[in-house]
Motif scaffolding. Structure first.
Motif, short mmCIF file in Angstrom:
data_model
loop_
_atom_site.label_atom_id
_atom_site.label_comp_id
_atom_site.label_asym_id
_atom_site.label_seq_id
_atom_site.Cartn_x
_atom_site.Cartn_y
_atom_site.Cartn_z
N VAL A 1 0.84 -1.21 0.00
CA VAL A 1 0.00 0.00 0.00
C VAL A 1 0.87 1.25 0.00
CG1 VAL A 1 -1.59 1.39 1.38
CG2 VAL A 1 -2.03 -1.04 1.05
N GLY B 1 -5.15 -0.01 -1.63
CA GLY B 1 -5.53 -1.08 -0.72
C GLY B 1 -6.02 -2.31 -1.45
N SER C 1 -7.85 -6.08 6.38
CA SER C 1 -7.65 -5.32 5.13
C SER C 1 -8.98 -5.00 4.48
CB SER C 1 -6.79 -6.13 4.16
OG SER C 1 -5.50 -6.37 4.69
N THR D 1 -10.48 -1.19 3.73
CA THR D 1 -10.44 -0.81 2.31
C THR D 1 -11.85 -0.82 1.73
OG1 THR D 1 -8.27 -1.88 2.16
CG2 THR D 1 -9.37 -1.31 0.09
#
Length: 275
Positions: A26, A43, A109, A113
């Motif tokens: 990222v 992301g 994640s 994101t």
């Protein structure tokens, strides 16, 4: 259940590797690499980049364990009790890897994101944490080689095809600038459709209803003295219910894939109806 039960040393190691790789990618996409779709979707792009090698590992190990078992593991295939309760080293390893990657990398994640937000997929991955844990802590790891490894064959082309989906506009526009990427995308889309329909929409439910459920019902029917103390009928029935729900989800997704495939390969009938 405490978190320690889920995060074995291997699970912890793999989850941290995935999370660290996600963060490094990222930052590289945002501040190091030149302008591109990766800078507009850092992301998401990092997630797909981490996901692909992770899936390759699962598939290689899963195919080895499910399709080409060792002589020792073949001996476990004869009896329902052995398939359910016997420890399987490859299946145990796959379950630990999947659990760690989901808990420490994939789910964090995803929540961080926006481009990855998908309520159904989030529920699917939370359910996978339970299944991965159950496959080595309630039952043996024999079936883990199938459902946590071999089945992911269809995910390999999806890791690439999903990047260039129209929902990801920066990547969808970027692919139009390259004939090579366009050709690759067409190949992986076809590969994904074929693999998903055959492996997930057909083979997955077949194994569940013809193998897993009968095996689990058999073990659940045994006297308590013939089963390990931690493998209670209630836990086995919970695994059966989860397996049925996951099978229905695969069939649902398979129907969507089939509809999209028919739109591409079967031209619509535009002939006007006779009056």
């Amino acid at each position: 259940m405490v978190l320690d039960e889920y995060l074995t040393p291997l699970a912890l190691q793999m989850g941290i590797i995935g999370l660290v790789a996600q963060c490094i990618l990222v930052l590289a996409f945002m501040f190091v690499l030149p302008e591109g779709p990766w800078t507009r979707m850092p992301g998401y792009t990092a997630h797909q980049a981490v996901c692909l090698p992770f899936m390759i590992y699962l598939v290689v190990e899963g195919v080895k364990g499910w399709c080409f078992p060792s002589d020792e593991m073949k001996a476990l295939e004869g009896l329902a009790y052995d398939r359910v309760m016997s420890e399987h080293p490859i299946g145990t390893r796959l379950a630990d890897v999947v659990t760690g990657m989901l808990l420490l990398w994939d789910l964090p994640s995803t929540f961080a994101t926006r481009d990855l937000w998908d309520p159904l997929m989030i529920l699917h991955h939370i359910g996978m944490v339970f299944i991965a844990h159950a496959m080595v802590n309630i039952i043996g790891g024999y079936y883990a080689t199938c459902f946590l490894g071999f089945i992911e064959l269809s995910t390999l082309p999806l890791c690439i095809a999903d990047v260039f989906h129209p929902k990801n506009k920066p990547w969808f526009e970027y692919i139009k600038t390259s004939k090579i990427l366009t050709a690759i995308n067409e190949v992986v889309r076809v590969a994904f459709a074929v693999l998903f329909l055959t492996i997930r929409a057909i083979y997955f439910p077949y194994v569940v209803f013809c193998w897993v459920i009968p095996d689990l019902l058999h073990v659940a029917s045994l006297d308590d003295t013939d089963r390990p103390p931690h493998t209670t009928p209630v836990k086995l029935y919970a695994i059966i219910a989860s397996a049925v729900l996951f099978s229905c989800l695969q069939i649902h997704w398979g129907s969507l894939v089939l509809k999209q495939a028919l739109k591409i390969f079967v031209p619509p009938n535009d002939k006007p109806k006779a009056e």
